[in-house]
Design a protein around this motif. Structure first.
Motif, mmCIF file in Angstrom:
data_model
loop_
_atom_site.group_PDB
_atom_site.id
_atom_site.type_symbol
_atom_site.label_atom_id
_atom_site.label_comp_id
_atom_site.label_asym_id
_atom_site.label_seq_id
_atom_site.Cartn_x
_atom_site.Cartn_y
_atom_site.Cartn_z
ATOM 1 N N SER A 69 -4.103 -1.843 -9.399
ATOM 2 C CA SER A 69 -4.687 -0.659 -10.082
ATOM 3 C C SER A 69 -4.551 0.989 -9.515
ATOM 4 C CB SER A 69 -6.074 -0.572 -10.553
ATOM 5 O OG SER A 69 -7.071 -0.680 -9.287
ATOM 6 N N LEU A 70 -4.877 1.066 -8.441
ATOM 7 C CA LEU A 70 -4.639 2.357 -7.565
ATOM 8 C C LEU A 70 -3.206 2.915 -7.679
ATOM 9 C CD1 LEU A 70 -5.826 4.644 -6.016
ATOM 10 C CD2 LEU A 70 -5.479 3.139 -3.912
ATOM 11 N N VAL A 71 -2.172 1.944 -7.672
ATOM 12 C CA VAL A 71 -0.910 2.519 -7.591
ATOM 13 C C VAL A 71 -0.581 2.631 -9.287
ATOM 14 C CG1 VAL A 71 1.467 1.745 -7.777
ATOM 15 C CG2 VAL A 71 0.060 0.963 -5.825
ATOM 16 N N ALA A 72 -1.108 2.012 -10.107
ATOM 17 C CA ALA A 72 -0.797 2.479 -11.705
ATOM 18 C C ALA A 72 -1.410 3.557 -11.729
ATOM 19 C CB ALA A 72 -1.464 1.487 -12.551
ATOM 20 N N PHE A 73 -2.641 4.114 -11.398
ATOM 21 C CA PHE A 73 -3.246 5.375 -11.565
ATOM 22 C C PHE A 73 -2.565 6.332 -10.890
ATOM 23 C CE2 PHE A 73 -7.258 2.576 -12.420
ATOM 24 C CZ PHE A 73 -6.924 2.206 -13.706
ATOM 25 N N ARG A 74 -2.160 6.022 -9.772
ATOM 26 C CA ARG A 74 -1.332 7.151 -9.031
ATOM 27 C C ARG A 74 -0.092 7.527 -9.789
ATOM 28 N NH1 ARG A 74 -1.685 10.685 -5.170
ATOM 29 N NH2 ARG A 74 -0.162 10.247 -4.056
ATOM 30 N N MET A 75 0.619 6.490 -10.462
ATOM 31 C CA MET A 75 1.687 6.878 -11.252
ATOM 32 C C MET A 75 1.376 7.773 -12.514
ATOM 33 S SD MET A 75 3.735 3.325 -10.946
ATOM 34 C CE MET A 75 5.575 4.080 -11.646
ATOM 35 N N VAL A 76 0.107 7.735 -13.136
ATOM 36 C CA VAL A 76 -0.217 8.724 -14.094
ATOM 37 C C VAL A 76 -0.580 10.093 -13.443
ATOM 38 C CG1 VAL A 76 -2.116 9.013 -15.517
ATOM 39 C CG2 VAL A 76 -1.574 6.689 -15.340
ATOM 40 N N GLN A 77 -1.171 10.123 -12.372
ATOM 41 C CA GLN A 77 -1.115 11.176 -11.569
ATOM 42 C C GLN A 77 0.091 11.985 -11.489
ATOM 43 O OE1 GLN A 77 -3.154 10.369 -7.719
ATOM 44 N NE2 GLN A 77 -4.332 12.461 -8.370
ATOM 45 N N VAL A 126 0.890 -1.263 0.075
ATOM 46 C CA VAL A 126 -0.109 -0.148 0.053
ATOM 47 C C VAL A 126 0.847 1.091 0.181
ATOM 48 C CG1 VAL A 126 -1.725 1.244 1.419
ATOM 49 C CG2 VAL A 126 -2.077 -1.112 1.235
ATOM 50 N N GLN A 127 2.276 1.200 0.489
ATOM 51 C CA GLN A 127 2.972 2.424 0.588
ATOM 52 C C GLN A 127 3.236 2.858 -0.898
ATOM 53 O OE1 GLN A 127 3.994 3.819 3.450
ATOM 54 N NE2 GLN A 127 4.738 5.420 2.243
ATOM 55 N N TRP A 128 3.218 1.935 -1.775
ATOM 56 C CA TRP A 128 3.398 2.240 -3.033
ATOM 57 C C TRP A 128 2.316 3.402 -3.562
ATOM 58 C CZ3 TRP A 128 7.377 2.138 -6.263
ATOM 59 C CH2 TRP A 128 8.605 1.376 -5.953
ATOM 60 N N VAL A 129 1.199 3.285 -3.101
ATOM 61 C CA VAL A 129 0.074 4.590 -3.518
ATOM 62 C C VAL A 129 0.704 5.913 -3.047
ATOM 63 C CG1 VAL A 129 -2.260 5.356 -2.898
ATOM 64 C CG2 VAL A 129 -1.821 3.002 -2.776
ATOM 65 N N ALA A 130 1.534 6.010 -2.207
ATOM 66 C CA ALA A 130 2.560 6.986 -2.109
ATOM 67 C C ALA A 130 3.724 7.341 -2.747
ATOM 68 C CB ALA A 130 2.538 7.651 -0.659
ATOM 69 N N SER A 131 4.466 6.320 -2.582
ATOM 70 C CA SER A 131 5.654 6.095 -3.553
ATOM 71 C C SER A 131 5.752 6.387 -4.732
ATOM 72 C CB SER A 131 6.468 5.066 -3.107
ATOM 73 O OG SER A 131 6.865 4.855 -1.529
ATOM 74 N N GLY A 132 4.789 5.420 -5.580
ATOM 75 C CA GLY A 132 4.683 5.511 -6.880
ATOM 76 C C GLY A 132 4.219 6.721 -7.474
ATOM 77 N N TYR A 133 3.427 7.730 -6.761
ATOM 78 C CA TYR A 133 3.217 8.887 -7.232
ATOM 79 C C TYR A 133 4.520 9.687 -7.134
ATOM 80 C CZ TYR A 133 1.380 13.687 -7.048
ATOM 81 O OH TYR A 133 1.074 15.030 -7.554
ATOM 82 N N SER A 134 5.242 9.844 -5.993
ATOM 83 C CA SER A 134 6.363 10.684 -5.824
ATOM 84 C C SER A 134 7.365 10.297 -6.911
ATOM 85 C CB SER A 134 7.147 10.480 -4.475
ATOM 86 O OG SER A 134 6.287 10.918 -3.498
ATOM 87 N N LEU A 135 7.766 8.941 -7.233
ATOM 88 C CA LEU A 135 8.985 8.581 -8.300
ATOM 89 C C LEU A 135 8.477 8.845 -9.568
ATOM 90 C CD1 LEU A 135 9.657 4.890 -6.863
ATOM 91 C CD2 LEU A 135 10.680 7.020 -6.222
ATOM 92 N N ALA A 136 7.126 8.675 -9.907
ATOM 93 C CA ALA A 136 6.486 9.119 -11.248
ATOM 94 C C ALA A 136 6.580 10.745 -11.406
ATOM 95 C CB ALA A 136 5.012 8.774 -11.643
#
Length: 468
Positions: free
Chosen positions: A87-95, A34-44
């Protein structure tokens, strides 16, 4: 309009931090995932920032800004409809891909709209989202999760993004890019993944409070090596992704170093304040956000005055005074901190700290960019945004590990104020250190600072039209 888009991007960096546990329960997923919901956004976000300077020159600020807003809004809509944690992590990376381009493009628009005499007040507008994000994000996220649903953390951006697109379409001048501008592909392949890997290593080490693990050291080392490789290559490349010749300008370099040291101390220490309220004082997430509000309030109010001061007072005097004021506020907080400190005394310390922050952040950026030509604005804004992102990540990692060490090396957060006060001393030291490069800023009134002549043709970007 520019501030509206930036607020969405900055808020979404912190708004989900308070929802990690609710999301883990909702999707029945481990916290590490779940932490990737935040980390994925920051990395993208970090991966998208480097390409922004080239995209602005190639396609023009209006197209890039509207594309970034549209991508961020689409990612928000998709995230709000996510059916699984993957899917939430993937969409957060689009964000994140959209969010990474919003702030540097917005800053470029503002820089080109300003004159040397108005740079301070123009940049103060850009400072609003940078300062309110860390303070307001957790409060907004907690309120939306408690009162509505976790989905509202993302879907709330959709109408705001639609409004920002509408206003941008009507208000931004149509500016042509330079079709012949080639993308520095080798530089992009080094800098984007390098920043992402470096920030991943730093954020993972901060989360685990352990930088000795191979899963932390390897990405951080690879990322640092790629960034160094980019710097070495950019020094000799005729058309680098980011023009490092900007650092030959004394004011720009002094501003960037001041900003880096100050951001490490300020944003790193902001990690501790909610933890102190929640763990030591037993406050709720929402209450801890409200108790920290004097900091954001003082910074936001002061920034509106400092923007005007930055256009009239020598940068060296204003920024050095602001950094010293912030260090004083942090020092008052550090020396008074206890398990039973009266909240009104803590609020006074935060007011002094916030005043110093408001006198420092955007006046520093204004001083650094005042002499930058319109053609160099994309590289300057992108370089400063990268500096802020890396410095914030370093600060969070440094203060997270230092708090753990001061607390006896435990992996859990200390439950008394001593380790927090000891860790805050590092923030005071970093802010005091930031005074030194601040003293290298120009000592003349801003109106007397010459503006570098625009490069030939100014990349066909119609700079005069955008400065209007």
């Amino acid at each position: 309009m520019v501030a509206l888009g930036s607020i969405m991007s900055v808020l979404d960096t912190t708004v989900v931090n308070v929802a990690i546990n609710p999301l883990a329960e909702r999707f029945d997923a481990p916290l590490a995932t779940v932490q990737w919901v935040a980390s994925g956004y920051s990395l993208a976000l970090a991966a998208a920032i480097p390409v922004t300077a080239w995209a602005i020159r190639r396609f023009g600020t209006k197209r890039v800004y509207m594309t970034a807003i549209a991508l961020f809004t689409l990612g928000s809509l998709l995230a709000g409809t996510a059916w699984s944690i993957e899917s939430l992590v993937a969409f957060r990376m689009v964000q994140g891909l959209g969010g990474g381009m919003i702030v540097p493009t917005g800053m470029t628009i503002m820089m080109r709209a300003a004159t040397p005499e108005t740079m301070g007040r123009i940049m103060s507008i850009m400072g609003i989202p940078i300062l309110i994000g860390p303070v307001s994000g957790p409060v907004l996220g907690g309120w939306l999760v408690d009162s509505f649903s976790w989905r509202w953390m993302f879907t709330i951006n959709v109408p705001i993004g639609a409004l920002a697109l509408l206003v941008a379409a009507r208000s931004l001048p149509r500016a042509q890019g330079a079709p012949g501008r080639r993308l520095d592909v080798p530089g992009l392949l080094m800098l984007s993944p390098g920043l992402a890997a470096l920030l991943y290593g730093l954020s993972t080490g901060a989360e685990r409070r352990d930088f000795g693990d191979l899963g932390v050291l390897l990405p951080a080392a690879v990322g640092a090596a790629l960034v160094v490789g980019f710097v070495l290559r950019a020094r000799t490349s005729p058309h680098p992704l980011i023009d490092l010749r900007l650092y030959r300008d004394r004011a720009f370099t002094a501003g960037a170093v001041t900003l880096a040291l100050f951001v490490v101390g300020y944003f790193g220490s902001m990690l501790l304040l909610p933890m102190y309220f929640q763990v030591v004082r037993g406050e709720s997430v929402t209450a801890s956000g409200v108790l920290g509000a004097p900091l954001g309030l003082a910074a936001g109010v002061t920034m509106q005055f400092s923007g005007r001061l930055a256009d009239r007072v020598p940068p060296r005097r204003l920024v050095a005074g602001g950094v010293a004021t912030a260090a004083l506020g942090m020092g008052l907080l550090t020396t008074q901190l206890s398990d039973t400190l009266a909240y009104w005394r803590l609020a006074l310390s935060l007011l002094v700290l916030g005043t110093g922050v408001g006198l420092t952040m955007m006046p520093t950026m204004a001083a650094a960019t005042r002499g930058i030509s319109p053609d160099d604005a994309p590289s300057a804004s992108t370089a400063l945004q990268i500096t802020s992102q890396v410095a914030a990540a370093v600060g969070v990692a440094l203060f997270s590990v230092t708090l753990s060490v001061n607390g006896g090396g435990a992996t859990t957060t200390p439950t008394h104020s001593g380790p927090f006060a000891d860790t805050y001393l590092w923030a005071v030291a970093l802010m005091v250190a930031a005074v030194l490069p601040a003293l290298r800023l120009p000592g003349r009134r801003p109106a007397a600072v010459p503006v570098a002549p625009p490069a030939a043709q100014a990349t066909a970007e119609q700079p005069a039209q955008e400065r209007a």
